[in-house]
Design a protein around this motif. Structure first.
Motif, PDB file in Angstrom:
ATOM      1  N   SER A 175      23.274 -47.333 -23.969  1.00 47.14           N
ATOM      2  CA  SER A 175      23.419 -46.168 -23.087  1.00 47.14           C
ATOM      3  C   SER A 175      22.063 -45.666 -22.599  1.00 47.14           C
ATOM      4  O   SER A 175      21.915 -45.277 -21.433  1.00 47.14           O
ATOM      5  N   MET A 176      21.076 -45.664 -23.476  1.00 47.11           N
ATOM      6  CA  MET A 176      19.740 -45.230 -23.069  1.00 47.11           C
ATOM      7  C   MET A 176      19.174 -46.132 -21.975  1.00 47.11           C
ATOM      8  O   MET A 176      18.644 -45.656 -20.959  1.00 47.11           O
ATOM      9  N   LEU A 177      19.284 -47.432 -22.159  1.00 49.46           N
ATOM     10  CA  LEU A 177      18.765 -48.359 -21.158  1.00 49.46           C
ATOM     11  C   LEU A 177      19.553 -48.284 -19.852  1.00 49.46           C
ATOM     12  O   LEU A 177      18.975 -48.398 -18.765  1.00 49.46           O
ATOM     13  N   GLN A 178      20.847 -48.094 -19.951  1.00 46.58           N
ATOM     14  CA  GLN A 178      21.662 -47.955 -18.740  1.00 46.58           C
ATOM     15  C   GLN A 178      21.248 -46.723 -17.948  1.00 46.58           C
ATOM     16  O   GLN A 178      21.130 -46.765 -16.713  1.00 46.58           O
ATOM     17  N   GLN A 179      21.028 -45.606 -18.639  1.00 41.64           N
ATOM     18  CA  GLN A 179      20.608 -44.388 -17.960  1.00 41.64           C
ATOM     19  C   GLN A 179      19.253 -44.569 -17.273  1.00 41.64           C
ATOM     20  O   GLN A 179      19.065 -44.143 -16.124  1.00 41.64           O
ATOM     21  N   MET A 180      18.322 -45.213 -17.932  1.00 42.01           N
ATOM     22  CA  MET A 180      17.002 -45.410 -17.340  1.00 42.01           C
ATOM     23  C   MET A 180      17.062 -46.379 -16.163  1.00 42.01           C
ATOM     24  O   MET A 180      16.338 -46.207 -15.171  1.00 42.01           O
ATOM     25  N   GLN A 201      19.526 -46.773 -14.066  1.00 40.38           N
ATOM     26  CA  GLN A 201      20.190 -46.151 -12.928  1.00 40.38           C
ATOM     27  C   GLN A 201      19.443 -44.948 -12.378  1.00 40.38           C
ATOM     28  O   GLN A 201      19.545 -44.653 -11.181  1.00 40.38           O
ATOM     29  N   ASP A 202      18.678 -44.241 -13.229  1.00 41.76           N
ATOM     30  CA  ASP A 202      18.089 -42.966 -12.808  1.00 41.76           C
ATOM     31  C   ASP A 202      16.596 -43.019 -12.570  1.00 41.76           C
ATOM     32  O   ASP A 202      16.067 -42.194 -11.829  1.00 41.76           O
ATOM     33  N   ASP A 203      15.884 -43.916 -13.212  1.00 42.53           N
ATOM     34  CA  ASP A 203      14.429 -43.895 -13.099  1.00 42.53           C
ATOM     35  C   ASP A 203      13.995 -44.377 -11.720  1.00 42.53           C
ATOM     36  O   ASP A 203      14.527 -45.340 -11.184  1.00 42.53           O
TER      37      ASP A 203
END
Length: 1163
Positions: free
Chosen positions: A568-573, A575-577
């Motif tokens: 989840s952490m890698l997915q968020q980064m 998509q958002d970074d």
């Protein structure tokens, strides 16, 4: 705490109160020592500092220093820059002028603490004077330190003779030595009158003052010059003498004990002398056994994927190696137990040996780890031997086995995945230091501190905070308090504001060592929260550190945490970074994560992440996704059995949707929409990366695998030429890496080839999917793809080329060629119809022809395949010519094949067969194809084979064939440098323009003008000035008087294109006056009636040329009328004549040669 300017940012409020209580308690101690009725100066200083009366404390400190009664408290306080750092939010606007210093007293707001605002200037002067004194003291201290270090590092004269030249060449010069030698060299140059060299030397060393020896930075007097040093060198070199060592019995005993200390790490180091003599023989045996162990371990670690794994499907270690290791380790353990029970050690002797070990550590860095850990208990020996069996990683054995056995992944692929995703250079000293602490205990912490503290002390105040990483990691591992460990880890992640790549590698190496030591439970509870806090940090370097940490820590985390929190952490980064560097690191970490994830429910989520990464706007992210993330995910899909029916099927479906969207058949009318070329090429590249995994999936599931295992048990070795397979784009797509062993790959490839070579063979699911699903669907995509885009055609050809080379010639001959032949062969009822060709409905006019020729028939450079390719090209050439179909597919095929030099003879042979063909259409097509081939072949082939063919075609009885040779002749002018060839081409073009038989050939004239427009700017100036421009003027005049409006319009438009292309070339004034302007004036008259929209452009060109001539004419007149040029009449004419001859010389020399050759000296 907001008003406390001395607060430590890494301490809590309670710790600050504790420090303040210590500061308050110290005056009480001083009072107990001094007279009871007096108050000490230290107590007063403590009170002033506590109440933030900084200026008062400064004045007190200054006065005490002047009186020689300096207080250590005040000295330490004002010498620490950290006491004067504060955040922007807590500090009010300054009222004093700020200096450039930000780490001294000038960074304070003095008006805030001063009671008298009028004394601001005096206070400022006092502060600056104090700061100047401190700076001078610091300079003196640093110079003394540098001098001391330079003296300590000086090599004794007795050691000069022992040094080898190789080692001396490897020593790097130090800054002090560099500056001192520069000074002496410059002095030598000046003394010997090398003044120019001295000036150059000084300019190259602008940062050094060669007039002042003190600029070097050493507190020593200036040494003598180089001549004196050279003459004095012989006095310090001792001649080599034959010597022998003589020692007493005590020295022999001590040397024997030190040798035994180096050989045995876990064995007690001190024993009584009589017992030691009795055990010496046994020690030598144990030494030999230990060497055997080390040799076996090195052979195991250095073995690559080429080892023979025939005894197991995934390359497990052989039983002989395990038996050898167990036997030697048991023998070593037994000997160590017996020696431990028979030896007695006293504490005093142990301390002596520890000192000896410390001395040996500086002497020989290769034995550092041996000399650190000394333990005498029997339990510790058992622990060390067990640790040796586990590889010395410090990681719990059961946890490591669980990680390895959870996935059926070859060790070679796992190793390659780790190296591609997380590679850290071992040359860095700190990275190496951090990597050694995974199996740390209390004693090793002490030894490690001893190694690191000398580096920390001089550097921590100079922004070398990375030196603190080993200390923080060790302390965090061994600290019993969880709150303190959390603080230390927080310090680790906030140690450097913006860590660069090397600093991030140091921190990541520490995190890996921490994970190996503490295990998954503490790693999840203590380190992951620190990553989560930094996931949205404002600095991209911090987020980059978090992204990389998630990847390198994935192997050490529990499976449920990998598939939930970390994913989840890698997915968020991802998509958002907004930073592409962070997203690239996220992609690599995802690749590493998918190498260890075991939750099959996360497959769909992982596939979405792969598609997100492949559709990223950054090329760096897409490239990392192709070479790291996609192979890792493909291997997981292969393990789950979803490679063919899920991953590959989805990519093929997207390709089909794109190709079908670009082609529509509505009510019998054919129309084509633009293809999304970027997405189409990306999907094709993705498909190519998955072909090696598909090949492994096919060959590993064949019915011959059981026989291969039997052959492996019999010890049969098979070899295969790896050059047959295409070069992998990354180590993760190498077939040997995926398979785990070259021998196993060779056996399966041989079994696959032998199985499908049979006239009838038993199929299996993976092979059926390849034959009946992948190949037909790809062929449909090729049919629907347009032939206009060379990139699409080239990528499709490479895709089929990789399939052909990977699956082998037998598979291509049986299953691939037949599919293409079925598509290309037309039914009998369409043979006599030209409708399909003219409507582009025939597959001979599509992308199938170049893909089949370059991707299938050219895959194997064998004589049989070359004959098939030659026959296929001849059939396509004749079919397209006879039915007057578009030649785009043939052009693209020849263009793709001509990029390979080995195909030039074959293509020339095919075109020569077209030259001598009985059909005029075929000869004309062959003439047009020479235009493509002329630009690729060598000048030797062009002059020996192409020019004769073109001359033959130029004399063809059919005018259409002669007209078709004109573009090829233009290509010869563009690409050939040979004067004889160019003269023959010029003569042929002269014939086309001047011969009366071609005067009424309108198509020939249009083709000539079209060719002139293309080659005019690239041709040699002689051809352009002597041939092209005069003939263009004549054709413009002739066209101006033409009667046929259709022909007049065609010629005029082509003349307009030609003159526009030539307007960018350099043309001399005479040609402008005699050729360009007359032709343009005739063309403007034609454009006024034929194409009025082009008339303004022609008029503009005429105006530009006329103004150019007028400007030069005025300049020439003004030069002649000038007095200084009227001295010698006739000089002007001589100068103009010289100028004209020089310009002609330059134009002739720049035809096809480098202009620099004009100014080279003749030999």
């Amino acid at each position: 705490m907001a008003d406390d300017q001395n607060a430590n940012p890494f301490l809590s409020d309670d710790e600050d109160d504790f420090i303040e209580e210590k500061l308050e308690s110290k005056p009480e101690i001083n009072e107990s020592v001094s007279i009871a009725t007096d108050i000490s100066w230290d107590a007063i200083a403590s009170k002033l500092l506590k109440d933030n009366l900084i200026l008062s404390a400064l004045e007190l400190h200054t006065e005490l220093v002047e009186k020689g009664r300096e207080l250590p408290r005040l000295r330490d306080f004002f010498s620490n820059p950290g006491n004067f750092e504060k955040s922007k939010d807590d500090s009010p606007p300054p009222t004093l002028f700020r200096t450039s210093s930000v780490q001294t007293f000038d960074s304070l707001d003095f008006a805030r603490y001063s009671d008298d605002g009028e004394r601001q200037v005096d206070e400022r002067v006092a502060v600056l004077e104090f700061e100047l004194r401190k700076a001078q003291d610091t300079i003196k201290s640093l110079r003394a330190t540098l001098t001391k270090e330079a003296e300590n590092e000086h090599v004794a004269p007795s050691q000069v003779e022992d040094r080898k030249m190789s080692s001396m060449s490897e020593d790097s010069i130090k800054p002090l030595e560099y500056r001192a030698l520069n000074f002496l060299v410059n002095q030598y140059l000046l003394q010997n009158n090398y003044k120019l060299t001295s000036v150059t030397f000084s300019e190259e060393n602008e940062d050094q003052d060669f007039e002042d020896w003190d600029d070097v930075g050493l507190n020593i007097s200036q040494p003598p010059d180089l001549l004196h040093l050279y003459r004095d060198y012989g006095n310090h070199v001792l001649p080599s003498k034959q010597t022998c060592d003589a020692c007493c019995q005590i020295q022999i005993e001590m040397e024997d004990r030190m040798e035994q200390t180096d050989l045995f790490v876990q064995e007690p180091l001190v024993q009584e002398q009589p017992k030691y003599a009795n055990k010496k023989h046994k020690g030598e045996e144990i030494e030999k056994q230990e060497r055997v162990i080390n040799k076996d371990k090195e052979s195991l670690s250095e073995s690559d994927a080429d080892r023979d794994f025939s005894n197991s499907p995934r390359g497990t270690t052989g039983e002989n190696d395990d038996t050898l290791d167990k036997t030697v380790i048991e023998c070593l353990t037994k000997s160590l137990h017996e020696d431990n029970r028979s030896y007695s050690v006293d504490s005093e002797m142990m301390e002596t040996d520890l000192n000896v070990d410390s001395h040996n550590e500086d002497r020989d860095s290769s034995h550092k780890e041996k000399d650190q850990n000394v333990n005498h208990s029997e339990t510790q020996i058992d622990t060390e031997v067990e640790h040796y069996e586990n590889g010395g990683t410090g990681l719990d054995v059961s946890f490591l086995d669980e990680l390895v056995n959870a996935r059926d992944m070859p060790e070679s692929f796992r190793k390659a995945l780790m190296e591609v995703c997380y590679y850290v250079s071992k040359d860095n000293r700190l990275v190496s230091e951090v990597s050694k602490i995974s199996d740390t205990d209390q004693l090793k912490v002490v030894m490690m501190l001893g190694r690191c503290l000398p580096h920390i002390v001089p550097n921590v105040l100079l922004a070398k905070r990375e030196e603190l990483i080993p200390l923080i990691i060790c302390t965090t591992m061994l600290h019993p308090d969880s709150k303190e460990r959390d603080k230390l880890l927080n310090i680790l992640f906030n140690l450097i504001k913006k860590p660069d790549e090397e600093q991030r590698h140091m921190i990541l190496a520490g995190c890996v060592a921490f994970a190996e030591h503490v295990g998954p439970t503490r790693l999840e509870a203590e380190l992951l929260p620190q990553c989560w806090e930094q996931i949205s940090h404002k600095y991209p370097e911090r987020r980059l550190l978090v992204a990389e940490a998630c990847g390198v820590l994935a192997p050490y985390l529990p499976s449920e945490i990998r598939s939930s929190l970390v994913l989840s952490m890698l997915q968020q980064m991802l998509q958002d970074d907004k930073e592409e560097e962070v997203r690239e690191a996220v992609v690599r970490s995802l690749g590493l994560l998918f190498g260890f994830i075991c939750d099959t429910d996360k497959y769909s989520q992982g596939f979405e992440l792969v598609k997100t990464a492949l559709s990223d706007s950054s090329e760096r992210v897409v490239s990392s996704a192709l070479i790291v993330l996609l192979p890792s995910f493909a291997f997981w899909a292969y393990e789950l059995g979803k490679l063919e029916h899920s991953l590959l099927h989805s990519i093929l479906k997207d390709l089909e949707d794109l190709s079908s969207a670009s082609t529509q058949n509505m009510a019998g009318s054919y129309s084509r929409h633009p293809l999304n070329e970027g997405k189409f090429l990306l999907l094709l590249s993705t498909l190519q990366e998955l072909i090696p995994f598909l090949y492994v999936s096919v060959i590993e599931r064949g019915p011959y695998c059981d026989k291969m295992e039997e052959m492996g048990h019999k010890g049969q070795q098979l070899d295969i030429d790896m050059r047959r397979f295409p070069k992998p784009s990354s180590p993760l797509t190498d077939l040997r890496t995926i398979m785990g062993s070259s021998s196993r790959l060779a056996g399966l490839v041989a079994g696959f080839e032998a199985h499908i070579s049979q006239e009838w063979f038993e199929p299996w699911d993976s092979l059926n999917w390849l034959i009946n699903n992948l190949i037909p669907r790809l062929l449909e995509i090729v049919v629907s793809a347009g032939v206009s885009s060379l990139k699409v055609v080239s990528t499709l050809s490479r895709c089929f080329f990789q399939i052909s080379r990977t699956f082998g010639k037998v598979f291509v001959d049986k299953k691939v060629k037949s599919r293409f032949i079925d598509v290309l062969v037309m039914p009998d009822d369409h043979i006599d119809s030209r409708v399909n060709f003219q409507r582009n409905d025939s597959l001979l006019t599509t992308c199938v022809v170049p893909v089949y020729a370059t991707g299938v028939l050219s895959a194997f450079n064998l004589e049989e395949d070359r004959k098939q390719l030659s026959q296929f090209l001849q059939e396509v050439l004749c079919s397209l010519s006879i039915y007057q179909a578009p030649l785009d597919s043939l052009r693209t095929t020849i263009s793709e094949l001509s990029t390979n030099q080995s195909n030039h003879d074959l293509l020339l042979g095919v075109l020569w067969d077209g030259v001598v063909h009985t059909s005029a259409q075929v000869r004309a097509t062959a003439a047009r194809m020479f235009e493509i081939l002329v630009k690729c072949v060598s000048e030797v082939l062009a002059s020996s084979r192409i020019i004769p063919a073109l001359v033959t075609l130029c004399n063809d009885p059919e005018i259409s064939v002669r007209t078709a040779t004109i573009p090829a002749l233009g290509a010869v002018i563009e690409s050939t440098h040979t004067r004889e060839v160019l003269d023959r081409v010029y003569m042929q073009l002269q014939t086309f323009l001047d011969d009366s038989m071609y005067r009424e050939e309108h198509a020939l004239h249009v083709e000539l003008l079209r060719t002139f427009a293309r080659v005019g700017p690239n041709a040699e100036p002689k051809f352009r000035d002597d041939f092209l421009l005069p003939h263009l003027a004549a054709m413009s005049l002739e066209n101006n008087n033409a009667v046929n409006e259709t022909k007049k319009r065609d010629i005029a438009l082509q003349l307009f294109e030609t003159y526009t292309a030539l307007s960018c070339c350099f043309i001399n004034d005479q040609l402008i006056q005699e050729a360009m302007l007359p032709g343009l004036r005739c063309l403007r008259q034609d454009m006024a009636s034929i194409a009025p929209d082009h008339e303004d452009v022609v008029a503009s060109m005429i105006k530009d040329y006329e103004s150019k001539l007028e400007t030069k004419r005025n300049r020439s007149n003004s030069t002649i009328s000038s007095p200084e040029f009227n001295i010698l009449p006739g000089t002007h004419g001589l100068g103009e004549d010289m100028k004209a001859r020089m310009m002609n010389r330059l134009k002739e020399s720049t035809v096809k040669t480098n202009i620099g050759s004009l100014f080279t000296r003749k030999k």
